[in-house]
Scaffold this active site. Structure first.
Site, mmCIF file in Angstrom:
data_model
loop_
_atom_site.group_PDB
_atom_site.id
_atom_site.type_symbol
_atom_site.label_atom_id
_atom_site.label_comp_id
_atom_site.label_asym_id
_atom_site.label_seq_id
_atom_site.Cartn_x
_atom_site.Cartn_y
_atom_site.Cartn_z
ATOM 1 N N HIS A 155 0.832 -1.211 0.000
ATOM 2 C CA HIS A 155 0.000 0.000 0.000
ATOM 3 C C HIS A 155 0.863 1.257 0.000
ATOM 4 C CE1 HIS A 155 1.032 0.744 4.179
ATOM 5 N NE2 HIS A 155 0.873 -0.556 4.376
ATOM 6 N N GLU A 173 -2.058 -7.289 7.566
ATOM 7 C CA GLU A 173 -0.717 -7.180 8.139
ATOM 8 C C GLU A 173 -0.598 -8.048 9.382
ATOM 9 O OE1 GLU A 173 2.356 -7.122 8.132
ATOM 10 O OE2 GLU A 173 2.865 -5.016 7.770
#
Length: 187
Positions: free
Chosen positions: A7, A75
């Site tokens: 990202h 994550e």
């Protein structure tokens, strides 16, 4: 091709903090990085994203109406260390974390657990990625786990890699074994 995209930048990334499950937005630079990724990457047959906002915002720039969310690409859970400055984490914790893939920081998740869920996701995407470009927008730890899967190496190899914000990795899944073609390349 399996195309793994980290990202764009968040405020926590810009400050160098451990940023696990905190659901943070992109910065202005992060949104710019997402737009540049969209312009640079080929039009994929699929776009898969972590459920966290920073990944979904980046993925939306690539495929505004067709992003699949997959929890396995979230994550690593840093537990009590989420939001910490890495220099503030004691040396003993770092040593154990870097040498023992089963080490779990308080309230968090082990590197081995990340590896298990990501390898499963990679196996499921491999056939589609062999037939067309599949983009996965995720985070540092899951992308490093996918690279370890491609290379056939131990999960702790992740500690020897650096993945930049909006960095792109390409894995060819069309042969008998996956092959890493690029790592942490700008979009």
């Amino acid at each position: 091709m399996l195309i793994l995209v980290r990202h764009g930048q968040t405020g926590a990334n810009a400050r160098g903090l451990l940023c696990g499950r905190a659901d943070l937005p992109l910065t202005d630079l992060g949104r710019h990085q997402a737009r540049e990724l969209a312009a640079a990457l080929p039009r994929p047959s699929r776009v898969v994203s972590s459920p966290l906002r920073r990944a979904r915002e980046t993925a939306a720039a690539l495929a505004p109406d067709a992003v699949e969310v997959d929890e396995r690409w979230i994550e690593m859970d840093y537990g009590d260390l989420d939001g910490a400055v890495p220099a503030d984490v004691d040396a003993g914790t770092w040593r154990r974390w870097r040498t023992d893939p089963d080490f779990v920081p308080a309230g968090g998740e082990s590197l081995a657990a990340v590896g298990v869920r990501v390898r499963e996701a990679c196996h499921e995407l491999a056939d589609d990625a062999a037939r067309g470009d599949v983009v996965v927008v995720s985070h540092v730890s899951p992308i490093k786990a996918a690279v370890a899967w491609a290379l056939g190496v131990d999960d702790t190899t992740a500690w020897r890699m650096f993945l930049a914000d909006a960095g792109v990795c390409r894995i060819d899944t069309g042969g008998p074994v996956p092959r890493l073609l690029t790592f942490s390349v700008a979009g």
